[in-house]
Design an enzyme around this catalytic site. Structure first.
Site, PDB file in Angstrom:
ATOM      1  N   GLY A  71      50.758  30.992  41.209  1.00  0.00           N
ATOM      2  CA  GLY A  71      49.356  30.896  40.986  1.00  0.00           C
ATOM      3  C   GLY A  71      49.018  31.623  40.083  1.00  0.00           C
ATOM      4  N   CYS A 118      52.243  39.742  42.864  1.00  0.00           N
ATOM      5  CA  CYS A 118      51.476  39.375  41.871  1.00  0.00           C
ATOM      6  C   CYS A 118      52.072  39.682  40.525  1.00  0.00           C
ATOM      7  CB  CYS A 118      50.287  40.238  42.020  1.00  0.00           C
ATOM      8  SG  CYS A 118      48.871  39.964  41.022  1.00  0.00           S
ATOM      9  N   GLU A 161      44.706  34.011  44.987  1.00  0.00           N
ATOM     10  CA  GLU A 161      43.969  33.804  43.608  1.00  0.00           C
ATOM     11  C   GLU A 161      42.348  33.787  43.931  1.00  0.00           C
ATOM     12  OE1 GLU A 161      45.853  33.597  41.171  1.00  0.00           O
ATOM     13  OE2 GLU A 161      47.671  33.275  42.573  1.00  0.00           O
ATOM     14  N   HIS A 164      41.540  37.290  43.465  1.00  0.00           N
ATOM     15  CA  HIS A 164      41.367  37.545  42.060  1.00  0.00           C
ATOM     16  C   HIS A 164      39.986  37.330  41.512  1.00  0.00           C
ATOM     17  CE1 HIS A 164      45.384  39.017  40.667  1.00  0.00           C
ATOM     18  NE2 HIS A 164      45.960  38.044  41.153  1.00  0.00           N
TER      19      HIS A 164
HETATM   20 ZN   LIG Z   1      47.788  37.959  41.556  1.00  0.00          ZN
END
Ligand SMILES: [Zn+2]
Length: 195
Positions: A71, A118, A161, A164
């Site tokens: 992702g 991440c 995501e 984010h």
């Molecule tokens: Zn991330």
């Protein structure tokens, strides 16, 4: 989100394989690392659905595959917008490519505690509780609304995501001790010029 697996690469294409139509070369974006304030700021809604956005989506898929992620959110390439790509098949299945513009979780069910990483926080992982199932409402690259359901890794990738896009990193879901330890190590790496 970063890939879980570290081994088992797909074998290289054999000479007998049917030649594929070559796609245009893609821009591989460098990934913004933890410490850049863009990662902790909510993105702006996507309003323009044009050829440029389609290019961006394809470049983001290419950048994500290059970084071996499942992702990638626009803030991670320095664009503060509510736009992300996800592919938990790591490019193995074209149907696994999911573009999320202005996504929102509309339903969540169950809980799974699993290790997560991440691309913006390379080298660090931690256990995060995420829903087992989620339903996400979003727009595709053309601006058409759709709904998609994800389970386990896909549900986790959606949540990671979408976080984010809200300026939230997986570190914020960790316990205080673990989070502080990672922050301290990153600070040290930064001092050494290795971050
Ligand atoms: Zn991330």
């Amino acid at each position: 989100m970063s890939d879980k697996s570290t081994s088992s690469k797909t074998p290289a294409a054999t000479a007998t394989e049917t030649p594929q139509v070559s796609s245009p070369p893609r821009k591989i974006y460098p990934i913004v690392k933890y410490g850049d304030p863009i990662l902790e700021r909510p993105g702006a809604p996507v309003k323009k659905f044009d050829a440029e956005l389609e290019e961006l989506a394809e470049d983001m898929f290419a950048s994500m595959y290059a970084a071996q992620g499942v992702g990638l959110a626009a803030p991670q390439i320095g664009k503060s917008m509510r736009f992300a790509v996800v592919d938990v098949t790591c490019g193995k299945n074209p149907e696994g490519k999911i573009v999320l513009a202005n996504p929102e979780v509309t339903h969540a069910e169950g809980e799974v505690r699993e290790e997560e990483g991440c691309l913006s926080i390379p080298g660090f992982r931690g256990y995060v509780v995420r829903p087992q199932f989620v339903t996400v409402k979003a727009q595709n690259v053309k601006g058409e609304p759709f709904e998609i359901r994800g389970e386990n890794l896909l549900a986790r990738a959606f949540c990671h995501e979408i976080d984010h896009l809200n300026g939230i990193l997986f570190l914020q879901h960790l316990g205080m001790l673990k989070r502080d330890m990672i922050r301290r190590k990153i600070k040290k790496l930064r001092k050494q010029g290795e971050w």
